[in-house]
Design a protein around this motif. Structure first.
Motif, PDB file in Angstrom:
ATOM      1  N   TRP A   1       0.499  -1.150   0.264  1.00 44.39           N
ATOM      2  CA  TRP A   1      -0.255  -0.292   0.269  1.00 44.39           C
ATOM      3  C   TRP A   1       0.471   0.794   0.515  1.00 44.39           C
ATOM      4  O   TRP A   1       1.732   0.906   0.643  1.00 44.39           O
TER       5      TRP A   1
ATOM      6  N   THR B   1      -3.377  -5.202  -9.521  1.00 41.83           N
ATOM      7  CA  THR B   1      -3.251  -4.467  -8.426  1.00 41.83           C
ATOM      8  C   THR B   1      -4.888  -4.350  -8.391  1.00 41.83           C
ATOM      9  O   THR B   1      -4.510  -4.044  -7.085  1.00 41.83           O
TER      10      THR B   1
ATOM     11  N   ALA C   1      -6.399  -4.970  -4.774  1.00 43.89           N
ATOM     12  CA  ALA C   1      -6.490  -4.631  -4.000  1.00 43.89           C
ATOM     13  C   ALA C   1      -7.881  -5.078  -3.026  1.00 43.89           C
ATOM     14  O   ALA C   1      -7.920  -4.634  -2.287  1.00 43.89           O
TER      15      ALA C   1
ATOM     16  N   VAL D   1      -2.281   0.353  -4.721  1.00 48.04           N
ATOM     17  CA  VAL D   1      -1.113  -0.716  -4.525  1.00 48.04           C
ATOM     18  C   VAL D   1      -0.085  -0.891  -5.836  1.00 48.04           C
ATOM     19  O   VAL D   1      -0.473  -0.606  -7.184  1.00 48.04           O
TER      20      VAL D   1
ATOM     21  N   PRO E   1      -1.944  -7.220   0.033  1.00 48.84           N
ATOM     22  CA  PRO E   1      -2.874  -7.472  -0.711  1.00 48.84           C
ATOM     23  C   PRO E   1      -1.934  -8.626  -1.693  1.00 48.84           C
ATOM     24  O   PRO E   1      -1.847  -8.944  -3.228  1.00 48.84           O
TER      25      PRO E   1
END
Length: 283
Positions: A164, A188, A192, A227, A249
């Motif tokens: 993050w 991504t 997330a 992210v 993530p």
């Protein structure tokens, strides 16, 4: 006339700051190195090096000559490659993920074009999911992009943790997570949202952009968090410190994918060039 042999000798002396070490590197006697430099100085009517028994220094004209000598030798190398080298010809349609629009990839492509001037290189920059769709549709020959970790097809160049990211000092409050993301089918973005959903974290999308610069601008403005792969965090942004309360993530893999399992010609050459420089891409 500026003899390329003299220029190459001069550049080696300028780099090593030693006639002796330059001779060792070039396989020349020290006297020959001195002769080459002297002839270059005579041809230019300028002193290029200031030397005594202990040191070798560049004069202002010597500093200027470095740029000229490098350019001349590069032009000669290109000409030789064009007329006498292996003439790689054809076209390669290359797709690169948005993650690489800044960084060393342009330098790698520029060097490829310098070595293979007869190859038509067509570059497409987009989200990894879009690029792989174009590859399957036959619209691209080679793709450098992301995929979810755990996919067993192909061999990844490297695996990177997803983290993050926000502007320096950004904190996440107790409300819905303000999310900045690429549009679907971004990997991504998907990771997330999945991690937030699986951990019962509410969120709201505050910015959607297909451009890396757009995501960076939104994060720098403090609109929210995004992210990124840890090795590809854009300049000016930072990984959120421990204790930010957001779920992990996961990881992402980067790989080169071709239309053919045995690429040839320009596609194979570009693939080899990128693989050779993979450490620079995620350094």
């Amino acid at each position: 006339m500026l003899n390329p042999v003299w220029l190459r000798t001069f550049l080696t002396v300028a780099e090593t700051r030693s006639f002796t070490r330059a001779g060792q590197r070039l396989g020349l006697r020290q006297s020959t190195v001195s002769q080459h430099v002297r002839k270059l100085e005579e041809a230019t009517s300028q002193q290029l090096l200031s030397r005594d028994t202990h040191s070798v220094e560049l004069t202002p004209d010597g500093e200027a000559m470095i740029g000229f000598a490098s350019t001349i030798l590069e032009d000669i190398e290109r000409a030789l490659a064009y007329f006498t080298g292996p003439e790689l010809r054809g076209r390669v349609r290359f797709g690169a993920s948005e993650d690489f629009v800044v960084g060393p990839l342009p330098e790698i492509l520029r060097e490829f074009r310098r070595l293979h001037p007869l190859v038509d290189l067509e570059l497409t920059v987009d989200l990894s999911g879009v690029l792989h769709e174009k590859l399957r549709a036959g619209e691209l020959d080679l793709v450098l992009g992301k995929r979810r970790a755990g996919d067993e097809t192909g061999s990844p160049l490297w695996t990177d943790p997803l983290v993050w990211v926000g502007r320096e000092g950004f904190t996440v409050d107790d409300g819905p997570v303000p999310l900045i993301a690429y549009p679907p089918p971004s990997i991504t973005r998907a990771r997330a949202l999945e991690s937030l959903h699986d951990n019962g974290k509410p969120w709201r999308v505050v910015c959607t952009s297909g451009s890396l610069n757009g995501l960076r601008a939104a994060a720098l403005a403090g609109l929210g968090v995004v992210v990124f792969a840890r090795s590809l965090i854009p300049a000016g942004l930072a990984e959120l410190p421990p204790g930010h309360g957001l779920p992990d993530p996961g990881e992402v893999q980067f790989l080169l994918t071709t239309r053919s399992t045995t690429p040839r010609g320009p596609t194979a050459a570009l693939s080899d060039a990128i693989r050779a420089e993979a450490s620079r891409l995620h350094g």
